[in-house]
Design a protein around this motif. Sequence first.
Motif, PDB file in Angstrom:
ATOM      1  N   VAL A   1      95.006 -41.373  35.713  1.00  0.00           N
ATOM      2  CA  VAL A   1      95.928 -40.739  36.648  1.00  0.00           C
ATOM      3  C   VAL A   1      95.188 -40.599  37.973  1.00  0.00           C
TER       4      VAL A   1
ATOM      5  N   GLU B   1      95.305 -39.336  42.069  1.00  0.00           N
ATOM      6  CA  GLU B   1      95.988 -38.533  43.077  1.00  0.00           C
ATOM      7  C   GLU B   1      95.924 -39.318  44.366  1.00  0.00           C
TER       8      GLU B   1
ATOM      9  N   LEU C   1     101.051 -38.329  42.231  1.00  0.00           N
ATOM     10  CA  LEU C   1     100.228 -38.770  41.107  1.00  0.00           C
ATOM     11  C   LEU C   1     100.716 -40.124  40.619  1.00  0.00           C
TER      12      LEU C   1
ATOM     13  N   THR D   1     100.064 -43.070  37.526  1.00  0.00           N
ATOM     14  CA  THR D   1      99.476 -43.332  36.215  1.00  0.00           C
ATOM     15  C   THR D   1      99.413 -44.833  35.989  1.00  0.00           C
TER      16      THR D   1
ATOM     17  N   ARG E   1      91.853 -38.509  38.902  1.00  0.00           N
ATOM     18  CA  ARG E   1      91.943 -37.103  38.486  1.00  0.00           C
ATOM     19  C   ARG E   1      91.794 -36.945  36.979  1.00  0.00           C
TER      20      ARG E   1
ATOM     21  N   ARG F   1     106.279 -33.512  36.730  1.00  0.00           N
ATOM     22  CA  ARG F   1     105.170 -33.301  37.664  1.00  0.00           C
ATOM     23  C   ARG F   1     104.305 -32.121  37.196  1.00  0.00           C
TER      24      ARG F   1
ATOM     25  N   LYS G   1     102.159 -33.085  34.263  1.00  0.00           N
ATOM     26  CA  LYS G   1     101.055 -33.957  34.704  1.00  0.00           C
ATOM     27  C   LYS G   1      99.969 -33.121  35.395  1.00  0.00           C
ATOM     28  N   GLU G   2     100.375 -32.167  36.206  1.00  0.00           N
ATOM     29  CA  GLU G   2      99.393 -31.310  36.884  1.00  0.00           C
ATOM     30  C   GLU G   2      98.564 -30.533  35.874  1.00  0.00           C
TER      31      GLU G   2
ATOM     32  N   VAL H   1      96.005 -32.986  34.215  1.00  0.00           N
ATOM     33  CA  VAL H   1      94.868 -33.392  35.055  1.00  0.00           C
ATOM     34  C   VAL H   1      94.091 -32.205  35.621  1.00  0.00           C
TER      35      VAL H   1
END
Length: 82
Positions: A9, A11, A17, A19, A50, A73, A76-77, A80
């Motif tokens: 992933v 940034e 982001l 992938t 990330r 989102r 995912k945050e 990571v």
Amino acid sequence: MDGRHVVYVLECTDGSLYTGYTTDLERRVAEHNAGEGAKYTRGRTPVEVRYHERYETRSAAMSREYEIKQLTRAQKERLVGL
């Protein structure tokens, strides 16, 4: 486990982001930063790794890439650590 198949992933400079999958993470990040990677990352450089996971098989890595792409989102945050 040799872990040559990598799901990663990135940034992007705009905070988004991305992938992807590769067998050579350093080379692939360099390609993204040179504007030779995915169309999505062009114009969003520089990118920074990330998160990444290593797998023994391409199929396992591609399945995981798909799973990550389906996350929201916020999910995912969390994954990571943002």
